[in-house]
Motif scaffolding. Structure first.
Motif, PDB file in Angstrom:
ATOM      1  N   SER A 206       1.018  -1.279   0.197  1.00 13.69           N
ATOM      2  CA  SER A 206      -0.049   0.087  -0.075  1.00 13.69           C
ATOM      3  C   SER A 206       0.983   1.459  -0.086  1.00 13.69           C
ATOM      4  CB  SER A 206      -0.978   0.001   1.356  1.00 13.69           C
ATOM      5  OG  SER A 206      -1.838  -1.000   1.223  1.00 13.69           O
ATOM      6  N   VAL A 207       1.987   1.424   0.959  1.00 14.41           N
ATOM      7  CA  VAL A 207       2.701   2.386   0.721  1.00 14.41           C
ATOM      8  C   VAL A 207       3.554   2.640  -0.475  1.00 14.41           C
ATOM      9  CG1 VAL A 207       5.116   3.257   1.602  1.00 14.41           C
ATOM     10  CG2 VAL A 207       3.435   2.103   3.268  1.00 14.41           C
ATOM     11  N   TYR A 208       3.827   1.677  -1.468  1.00 14.92           N
ATOM     12  CA  TYR A 208       4.332   1.747  -2.621  1.00 14.92           C
ATOM     13  C   TYR A 208       3.369   2.282  -3.566  1.00 14.92           C
ATOM     14  CZ  TYR A 208       8.712  -0.976  -1.590  1.00 14.92           C
ATOM     15  OH  TYR A 208       9.896  -1.299  -0.981  1.00 14.92           O
ATOM     16  N   ILE A 209       2.222   1.846  -3.354  1.00 18.42           N
ATOM     17  CA  ILE A 209       0.988   2.410  -4.280  1.00 18.42           C
ATOM     18  C   ILE A 209       0.803   3.794  -4.237  1.00 18.42           C
ATOM     19  CG2 ILE A 209      -1.300   2.140  -4.749  1.00 18.42           C
ATOM     20  CD1 ILE A 209      -1.272  -0.984  -4.199  1.00 18.42           C
ATOM     21  N   ILE A 210       0.772   4.243  -2.896  1.00 18.83           N
ATOM     22  CA  ILE A 210       0.379   5.718  -2.432  1.00 18.83           C
ATOM     23  C   ILE A 210       1.527   6.570  -3.145  1.00 18.83           C
ATOM     24  CG2 ILE A 210       0.062   7.185  -0.406  1.00 18.83           C
ATOM     25  CD1 ILE A 210      -2.361   5.655  -1.416  1.00 18.83           C
ATOM     26  N   SER A 211       2.940   6.018  -2.684  1.00 19.98           N
ATOM     27  CA  SER A 211       4.123   6.631  -3.048  1.00 19.98           C
ATOM     28  C   SER A 211       4.032   6.892  -4.495  1.00 19.98           C
ATOM     29  CB  SER A 211       5.241   6.028  -2.631  1.00 19.98           C
ATOM     30  OG  SER A 211       5.333   5.982  -1.056  1.00 19.98           O
ATOM     31  N   ALA A 212       3.821   6.072  -5.483  1.00 21.74           N
ATOM     32  CA  ALA A 212       3.952   6.072  -6.754  1.00 21.74           C
ATOM     33  C   ALA A 212       2.645   6.927  -7.481  1.00 21.74           C
ATOM     34  CB  ALA A 212       3.556   4.716  -7.532  1.00 21.74           C
ATOM     35  N   PHE A 213       1.674   6.751  -6.560  1.00 23.04           N
ATOM     36  CA  PHE A 213       0.268   7.806  -7.076  1.00 23.04           C
ATOM     37  C   PHE A 213       0.716   9.117  -6.866  1.00 23.04           C
ATOM     38  CE2 PHE A 213      -3.772   9.533  -6.035  1.00 23.04           C
ATOM     39  CZ  PHE A 213      -4.376   9.213  -7.535  1.00 23.04           C
ATOM     40  N   ILE A 214       1.371   9.430  -5.897  1.00 25.48           N
ATOM     41  CA  ILE A 214       1.660  10.965  -5.274  1.00 25.48           C
ATOM     42  C   ILE A 214       2.842  11.393  -6.551  1.00 25.48           C
ATOM     43  CG2 ILE A 214       2.352  12.552  -3.767  1.00 25.48           C
ATOM     44  CD1 ILE A 214       1.231  10.919  -1.603  1.00 25.48           C
ATOM     45  N   LEU A 215       3.641  10.339  -6.490  1.00 24.36           N
ATOM     46  CA  LEU A 215       4.825  11.016  -7.506  1.00 24.36           C
ATOM     47  C   LEU A 215       4.410  11.114  -8.739  1.00 24.36           C
ATOM     48  CD1 LEU A 215       7.864  11.270  -7.616  1.00 24.36           C
ATOM     49  CD2 LEU A 215       8.143   8.951  -8.437  1.00 24.36           C
ATOM     50  N   GLY A 216       3.403  10.174  -9.424  1.00 21.39           N
ATOM     51  CA  GLY A 216       2.802  10.418 -10.724  1.00 21.39           C
ATOM     52  C   GLY A 216       2.036  11.920 -10.999  1.00 21.39           C
ATOM     53  N   SER A 217       1.158  11.978  -9.921  1.00 25.45           N
ATOM     54  CA  SER A 217       0.459  12.961 -10.065  1.00 25.45           C
ATOM     55  C   SER A 217       1.543  14.540 -10.046  1.00 25.45           C
ATOM     56  CB  SER A 217      -0.229  13.142  -8.940  1.00 25.45           C
ATOM     57  OG  SER A 217       0.292  13.593  -7.609  1.00 25.45           O
ATOM     58  N   ILE A 218       2.418  14.280  -9.443  1.00 27.18           N
ATOM     59  CA  ILE A 218       3.222  15.526  -9.512  1.00 27.18           C
ATOM     60  C   ILE A 218       3.853  15.473 -10.792  1.00 27.18           C
ATOM     61  CG2 ILE A 218       5.620  16.249  -8.639  1.00 27.18           C
ATOM     62  CD1 ILE A 218       4.726  15.302  -5.950  1.00 27.18           C
TER      63      ILE A 218
ATOM     64  N   GLN B 186       9.726  28.116  -4.843  1.00 30.14           N
ATOM     65  CA  GLN B 186       8.285  28.183  -4.518  1.00 30.14           C
ATOM     66  C   GLN B 186       7.619  26.650  -5.044  1.00 30.14           C
ATOM     67  OE1 GLN B 186       6.619  31.700  -5.955  1.00 30.14           O
ATOM     68  NE2 GLN B 186       7.388  32.878  -4.370  1.00 30.14           N
ATOM     69  N   TRP B 187       8.077  26.306  -6.062  1.00 32.27           N
ATOM     70  CA  TRP B 187       7.280  24.981  -6.479  1.00 32.27           C
ATOM     71  C   TRP B 187       7.868  24.008  -5.756  1.00 32.27           C
ATOM     72  CZ3 TRP B 187       8.970  20.120  -8.519  1.00 32.27           C
ATOM     73  CH2 TRP B 187       8.051  19.666  -9.131  1.00 32.27           C
ATOM     74  N   PHE B 188       8.975  23.823  -5.245  1.00 32.33           N
ATOM     75  CA  PHE B 188       9.480  22.606  -4.548  1.00 32.33           C
ATOM     76  C   PHE B 188       8.894  22.639  -3.210  1.00 32.33           C
ATOM     77  CE2 PHE B 188      13.213  21.931  -7.479  1.00 32.33           C
ATOM     78  CZ  PHE B 188      13.070  20.481  -7.636  1.00 32.33           C
ATOM     79  N   ARG B 189       8.572  23.986  -2.452  1.00 34.07           N
ATOM     80  CA  ARG B 189       8.052  24.046  -1.129  1.00 34.07           C
ATOM     81  C   ARG B 189       6.669  23.808  -1.221  1.00 34.07           C
ATOM     82  NH1 ARG B 189      10.582  28.492   2.687  1.00 34.07           N
ATOM     83  NH2 ARG B 189      12.805  27.906   2.327  1.00 34.07           N
ATOM     84  N   GLY B 190       5.850  24.129  -2.335  1.00 32.60           N
ATOM     85  CA  GLY B 190       4.823  23.615  -2.565  1.00 32.60           C
ATOM     86  C   GLY B 190       4.330  22.403  -2.588  1.00 32.60           C
ATOM     87  N   ILE B 191       5.236  21.663  -3.522  1.00 32.65           N
ATOM     88  CA  ILE B 191       5.078  20.400  -3.518  1.00 32.65           C
ATOM     89  C   ILE B 191       5.192  19.373  -2.220  1.00 32.65           C
ATOM     90  CG2 ILE B 191       6.166  18.234  -4.766  1.00 32.65           C
ATOM     91  CD1 ILE B 191       4.196  19.695  -6.518  1.00 32.65           C
ATOM     92  N   ILE B 192       6.192  19.899  -1.568  1.00 31.49           N
ATOM     93  CA  ILE B 192       6.764  19.370  -0.171  1.00 31.49           C
ATOM     94  C   ILE B 192       5.506  19.641   0.728  1.00 31.49           C
ATOM     95  CG2 ILE B 192       8.012  19.699   1.835  1.00 31.49           C
ATOM     96  CD1 ILE B 192      10.501  20.547   0.259  1.00 31.49           C
TER      97      ILE B 192
END
Length: 323
Positions: A8-20, A47-53
């Motif tokens: 599940s952790v891998y799925i969520i991580s990949a999903f967030i990274l993919g959306s970015i 600002q973009w990096f901070r926003g994404i963080i």
């Protein structure tokens, strides 16, 4: 950790990274649009990096709360906790993402805490912070010497006095929890893997937030008209000048198509605002349309940084233009 949790952790991580990654080209295009006005945002990358963080941290926290609470208590409680945290951190997130100087100041016509932010985003308007009964605001530092600041502070005082921020908060919390509950009762998130359930939650709440983008601007119009109506009694000439100037500042000039105005522009055109100064309905929910963009961080809304008013403008992900 069991294997299913790790998966599940891998799925969520990949999903967030993919959306970015998918939205990055649109962020760049949105930022480039600003450059055409002759004002380059020299802090955009920071600002973009901070926003994404900030967004990633919020979604990671929401995912953790769902892992922790959902099996016994459902999706609504972790969503509610995350929304409340998002509300309380808006001020700190705005300052963090902006990555520049700020200072506290006292402003005429506004009884409460004011923050002046040195913001390189040309269309940043600031506004009233979220909070129940909160009467603190933020303004761009470039407005400090403006002759229109007095009338804008008066408008914001009217918003505070009429509790429009509180109204908007209650309405938006109800709206988002209703969406989560509908999805849960219809089994839209059902999966043996909690990671898949969170992905389904995100997809459904993105659709639900799209409904909000279509339906809420009309209700936001009534609030703008009513605040203008009350402010017109203070200084009519100055208010009319400010309304025309404000339309230019936020880069939303008058659109002749009424349907486009009512659906895509939560802030009415300058002409419509001026024509409505003589009378206005007091039935108002507050600035719900654009406030929901930030609040929907707490429901995993993938479109929270992809609307025409804030795409490619990280500070506006936290604080979209408002009137």
């Amino acid at each position: 950790m069991s294997f299913s949790v790790i998966g599940s952790v891998y799925i969520i991580s990949a999903f967030i990274l993919g959306s970015i990654i998918i939205q990055l080209p649109f962020d760049i295009i949105g930022a480039q649009k600003l450059y055409s006005h002759g004002q380059k945002n020299n802090k955009w990358i920071t600002q973009w990096f901070r926003g994404i963080i900030s967004i990633t941290t919020c979604w990671s926290l929401l995912s953790f709360l769902i892992f922790l609470l959902q099996p016994k208590l459902g999706f609504c409680l972790p969503i509610l906790i995350t929304i409340i945290l998002v509300i309380n951190f808006q001020k700190k997130l705005t300052i963090f993402v902006n990555a520049d100087k700020y200072n506290y100041c006292d402003l005429q016509n506004f009884k409460g805490q004011s923050i002046s932010l040195n913001c390189s985003e040309r269309t940043f308007t600031g506004g009233l912070f979220f909070g129940f009964g909160n009467n603190s605001q933020i303004i761009p530092d470039s407005w400090s010497g403006s002759s229109y600041l007095e009338i804008e502070c008066f408008r914001r005082s009217v918003i505070v006095k009429n509790k429009f921020v509180t109204r908007a908060l209650f309405f938006l919390i109800f709206w988002n929890l209703l969406g989560v509950l509908i999805g849960e009762t219809q089994g839209l998130y059902y999966s043996d893997n909690i990671g898949i359930s969170i992905v389904c939650l995100s997809c459904w709440m993105t659709i639900w937030s799209f409904f909000a983008l279509i339906l809420m601007p009309k209700f936001s119009h009534s609030t703008v008209y009513y605040v203008d109506f009350l402010s017109n009694k203070y200084d009519s000439d100055k208010l009319k000048e400010w309304i025309k100037k404000f339309s230019e500042l936020i880069d939303e000039s008058d659109n002749k198509n009424r349907l486009v105005q009512s659906i895509f522009y939560p802030i009415p055109s300058a002409n419509d605002r001026i024509n409505a100064l003589k009378s206005a309905s007091s039935f108002c929910f507050g600035n719900i349309s654009r406030q929901n963009l930030f609040l929907s961080w707490g429901v995993f809304n993938l479109s929270c940084r992809s609307v025409h008013c804030n795409i490619g403008r990280p500070v506006l992900w936290v604080f979209p233009p408002s009137a």
